[in-house]
Design an enzyme around this catalytic site. Structure first.
Site, PDB file in Angstrom:
ATOM      1  N   ARG A 100       2.031  10.968  12.668  1.00  0.00           N
ATOM      2  CA  ARG A 100       2.684   9.988  11.802  1.00  0.00           C
ATOM      3  C   ARG A 100       3.031  10.593  10.438  1.00  0.00           C
ATOM      4  O   ARG A 100       2.797  11.756  10.174  1.00  0.00           O
ATOM      5  CB  ARG A 100       1.790   8.757  11.622  1.00  0.00           C
ATOM      6  CG  ARG A 100       0.411   9.007  11.014  1.00  0.00           C
ATOM      7  CD  ARG A 100      -0.355   7.685  10.928  1.00  0.00           C
ATOM      8  NE  ARG A 100      -1.671   7.806  10.323  1.00  0.00           N
ATOM      9  CZ  ARG A 100      -2.801   7.991  10.995  1.00  0.00           C
ATOM     10  NH1 ARG A 100      -2.765   8.109  12.315  1.00  0.00           N
ATOM     11  NH2 ARG A 100      -3.957   8.067  10.370  1.00  0.00           N
ATOM     12  N   ASP A 101       3.609   9.746   9.602  1.00  0.00           N
ATOM     13  CA  ASP A 101       3.905  10.037   8.189  1.00  0.00           C
ATOM     14  C   ASP A 101       4.970  11.117   7.991  1.00  0.00           C
ATOM     15  O   ASP A 101       4.751  12.086   7.246  1.00  0.00           O
ATOM     16  CB  ASP A 101       2.626  10.452   7.439  1.00  0.00           C
ATOM     17  CG  ASP A 101       1.520   9.414   7.513  1.00  0.00           C
ATOM     18  OD1 ASP A 101       1.837   8.248   7.779  1.00  0.00           O
ATOM     19  OD2 ASP A 101       0.356   9.773   7.308  1.00  0.00           O
TER      20      ASP A 101
ATOM     21  N   TRP B 269       0.825  -1.206   0.000  1.00  0.00           N
ATOM     22  CA  TRP B 269       0.000   0.000   0.000  1.00  0.00           C
ATOM     23  C   TRP B 269       0.859   1.255   0.000  1.00  0.00           C
ATOM     24  O   TRP B 269       1.603   1.448  -0.973  1.00  0.00           O
ATOM     25  CB  TRP B 269      -1.111  -0.060   1.039  1.00  0.00           C
ATOM     26  CG  TRP B 269      -0.821  -0.142   2.506  1.00  0.00           C
ATOM     27  CD1 TRP B 269      -0.992   0.847   3.424  1.00  0.00           C
ATOM     28  CD2 TRP B 269      -0.384  -1.294   3.270  1.00  0.00           C
ATOM     29  NE1 TRP B 269      -0.690   0.409   4.700  1.00  0.00           N
ATOM     30  CE2 TRP B 269      -0.319  -0.902   4.631  1.00  0.00           C
ATOM     31  CE3 TRP B 269      -0.036  -2.594   2.946  1.00  0.00           C
ATOM     32  CZ2 TRP B 269       0.074  -1.758   5.652  1.00  0.00           C
ATOM     33  CZ3 TRP B 269       0.363  -3.462   3.955  1.00  0.00           C
ATOM     34  CH2 TRP B 269       0.418  -3.040   5.283  1.00  0.00           C
ATOM     35  N   ASP B 270       0.796   2.138   0.974  1.00  0.00           N
ATOM     36  CA  ASP B 270       1.446   3.451   0.893  1.00  0.00           C
ATOM     37  C   ASP B 270       2.850   3.359   0.297  1.00  0.00           C
ATOM     38  O   ASP B 270       3.695   2.611   0.792  1.00  0.00           O
ATOM     39  CB  ASP B 270       1.563   4.076   2.284  1.00  0.00           C
ATOM     40  CG  ASP B 270       0.223   4.359   2.924  1.00  0.00           C
ATOM     41  OD1 ASP B 270      -0.809   4.084   2.299  1.00  0.00           O
ATOM     42  OD2 ASP B 270       0.208   4.857   4.063  1.00  0.00           O
TER      43      ASP B 270
ATOM     44  N   ASN C 107     -10.240  17.049  14.334  1.00  0.00           N
ATOM     45  CA  ASN C 107      -9.299  18.164  14.526  1.00  0.00           C
ATOM     46  C   ASN C 107      -7.943  17.898  13.883  1.00  0.00           C
ATOM     47  O   ASN C 107      -6.897  18.129  14.469  1.00  0.00           O
ATOM     48  CB  ASN C 107      -9.128  18.457  16.022  1.00  0.00           C
ATOM     49  CG  ASN C 107      -8.547  17.274  16.784  1.00  0.00           C
ATOM     50  OD1 ASN C 107      -8.588  16.140  16.327  1.00  0.00           O
ATOM     51  ND2 ASN C 107      -7.997  17.551  17.955  1.00  0.00           N
TER      52      ASN C 107
ATOM     53  N   GLN D 145      -8.298  13.313   9.786  1.00  0.00           N
ATOM     54  CA  GLN D 145      -7.022  12.771   9.330  1.00  0.00           C
ATOM     55  C   GLN D 145      -6.565  13.448   8.046  1.00  0.00           C
ATOM     56  O   GLN D 145      -7.177  13.258   6.989  1.00  0.00           O
ATOM     57  CB  GLN D 145      -7.132  11.258   9.101  1.00  0.00           C
ATOM     58  CG  GLN D 145      -7.386  10.464  10.369  1.00  0.00           C
ATOM     59  CD  GLN D 145      -7.437   8.957  10.122  1.00  0.00           C
ATOM     60  OE1 GLN D 145      -7.559   8.508   8.996  1.00  0.00           O
ATOM     61  NE2 GLN D 145      -7.346   8.176  11.180  1.00  0.00           N
ATOM     62  N   LEU D 146      -5.493  14.215   8.131  1.00  0.00           N
ATOM     63  CA  LEU D 146      -4.838  14.791   6.955  1.00  0.00           C
ATOM     64  C   LEU D 146      -3.565  13.981   6.743  1.00  0.00           C
ATOM     65  O   LEU D 146      -2.475  14.365   7.163  1.00  0.00           O
ATOM     66  CB  LEU D 146      -4.546  16.275   7.169  1.00  0.00           C
ATOM     67  CG  LEU D 146      -5.755  17.145   7.537  1.00  0.00           C
ATOM     68  CD1 LEU D 146      -5.353  18.609   7.616  1.00  0.00           C
ATOM     69  CD2 LEU D 146      -6.891  16.956   6.542  1.00  0.00           C
ATOM     70  N   GLU D 147      -3.713  12.843   6.075  1.00  0.00           N
ATOM     71  CA  GLU D 147      -2.655  11.848   6.032  1.00  0.00           C
ATOM     72  C   GLU D 147      -1.563  12.180   5.007  1.00  0.00           C
ATOM     73  O   GLU D 147      -1.793  12.853   4.017  1.00  0.00           O
ATOM     74  CB  GLU D 147      -3.255  10.477   5.697  1.00  0.00           C
ATOM     75  CG  GLU D 147      -4.229   9.972   6.761  1.00  0.00           C
ATOM     76  CD  GLU D 147      -4.614   8.533   6.533  1.00  0.00           C
ATOM     77  OE1 GLU D 147      -4.063   7.660   7.219  1.00  0.00           O
ATOM     78  OE2 GLU D 147      -5.472   8.276   5.668  1.00  0.00           O
TER      79      GLU D 147
ATOM     80  N   ALA E 258       4.047   4.557   7.399  1.00  0.00           N
ATOM     81  CA  ALA E 258       4.627   5.321   6.289  1.00  0.00           C
ATOM     82  C   ALA E 258       5.525   6.473   6.708  1.00  0.00           C
ATOM     83  O   ALA E 258       5.459   6.971   7.833  1.00  0.00           O
ATOM     84  CB  ALA E 258       3.515   5.846   5.380  1.00  0.00           C
TER      85      ALA E 258
END
Length: 428
Positions: free
Chosen positions: A226-227, A75-76, A274, A305-307, A146
């Protein structure tokens, strides 16, 4: 006038939320300090009232794919980049990294067993899977989520990743930003090999002020820290990691700026959504010490979630991209699984949504979850993975491999999809 392929996006909210394990965790002493508060740009409820799927922002249907690693879920993904953000090559090979898990685990359970593997290709189109490029026993976290990868001129590779949970606690959802180093080489017909593995270090943890801790989380959806995505600012040369977070503190009260100039009674529970895009500045050359700063963007009352946030620059324009699911939009809002973006004239500028709402790429309305985890690369290439889709006979299928690469044109505060390339295709 642009031809609209479909009317306002409207789908029943996906009944899905990741349950957070009960209890709290012991937070280690912070390795970073907070910078002075700034006036953070906002993605408001007003901005996201009207999503339209058009020929400029809708990806074509996926009804089949080539399985790049038949025994693994993939995936990612993210490519190996040079320090300035350009796509790197090792002795003529492109290298890309991805989250993977054995197909002995279920599709939904893959996140609990994620490790990072690398893939390599001479032409940026035909990929061969390599190994896990680090010692899994020494890696931090129960599993690794990720991040990004950057190569120094001397060949040292920095792999930034999310250390999720802890080895002795099982698959909890605590998240910390981490890094390790190694070298890669390509000799003869053996493809890419890895050597000189370095230590694994924690770079940052949620501070509870700018970035929500697990203890501060409210609502039903997983909190975020994360990320990590490495970024060197071309205007200053200063270096950062950009990451996904949530606004810190126990007070979840929405401010007028989060709502905007609309006549709306905000539904109960919207305050629990948020999400923000965080940033931390490197304070040493080894990239092992980082100072947390105020977020680049916040979406309180809009999205949880702003991933996988990342930045692409073009001339004087800074393009801040992120991905988000339909189910992570706050109550009363209905946005697609998609790639979203914002434009400013500097790294710490006043980011405004691209295309008015922020939507850059969406899945087609008839298959709204076919791809996910888009990442924008230099020259407008957009990579992602095949998620869940329907084949040409209408049968539901699970993906887990590279999706066709899209190409987008960035022009000021607007974008458009201009081309579709091969699965996982990248070029320098």
């Amino acid at each position: 006038m642009k031809r609209t392929k479909s009317s306002k996006f409207s789908l029943t909210k996906l009944v899905l939320a990741t349950a957070l394990l009960a209890g709290t965790f012991i937070q280690l002493p912070s390795l970073v300090s907070a910078a002075e508060t700034t006036d953070t740009p906002v993605w408001s409820r007003e901005d996201v009232q009207d999503f339209n799927l058009t020929e400029d922002n809708t990806a074509p249907n996926i009804d089949s794919f080539t399985d790049i690693a038949p025994d693994y879920w993939v995936w990612d993904t993210w490519p190996l980049r040079d320090r300035d953000g350009s796509i790197a090559k090792i002795n003529g090979y492109y290298v890309t990294f991805a989250l993977t898990a054995s197909k002995e685990h279920t599709w939904s359970g893959r996140h609990d067993h994620a490790v990072i593997r690398y893939f390599y290709s001479k032409n940026g189109k035909d990929w061969t899977m390599g190994e896990v490029p680090y010692d899994k026993e020494k890696a931090l976290g129960y599993r690794q989520w990720a991040g990004s990868a950057m190569m120094e001129k001397d060949g040292t590779i920095h792999l930034f990743y999310t250390a999720t949970g802890r080895k002795d606690e099982g698959p909890t959802f605590e998240q910390r930003l981490a890094k390790t180093t190694f070298e890669m080489d390509a000799k003869g017909k053996s493809g890419i090999t890895v050597s000189n593995n370095g230590d694994h270090v924690i770079l940052a943890e949620a501070d509870g002020e700018y970035y929500e801790t697990q203890e501060q989380r409210t609502g039903d959806i997983l909190y975020s820290f994360r990320d990590p995505w490495f970024f060197q600012d071309p205007q200053t040369g200063e270096e950062y990691i950009i990451f996904e977070g949530n606004s810190g503190g126990f007070d979840k009260t929405l401010e007028d700026k989060h709502i905007g100039d609309i006549n709306e009674i905000v539904p109960d529970g919207a305050e629990n959504y948020n999400g923000n895009i965080g940033i931390a500045k490197a304070t040493n050359d080894e990239l092992t010490d980082f100072e947390l700063m105020a977020p680049l963007l916040e979406a309180n009352g809009v999205n949880q979630q702003l991933e996988r946030p990342h930045i692409v620059t073009k001339g004087d324009d800074y393009y801040l991209f992120t991905i988000s699911h339909q189910f992570t939009f706050a109550p009363g809002l209905d946005g697609p699984d998609g790639l979203y973006g914002f434009n400013a004239n500097s790294l710490f500028g006043d980011y405004e949504p691209l295309n008015d709402t922020g939507l850059v790429v969406a899945n087609p309305e008839e298959d709204p979850f076919q791809a996910y985890s888009w990442a924008v690369l230099p020259h407008g290439q957009v990579i992602s993975f095949v998620n869940e889709f329907h084949d040409e006979d209408g049968n539901f299928q699970q993906g887990g491999s590279f999706a066709p690469t899209l190409r987008i044109n960035l022009k000021g505060d607007t974008t458009e999809i201009t081309n579709v390339m091969r699965e996982g295709e990248i070029h320098g």
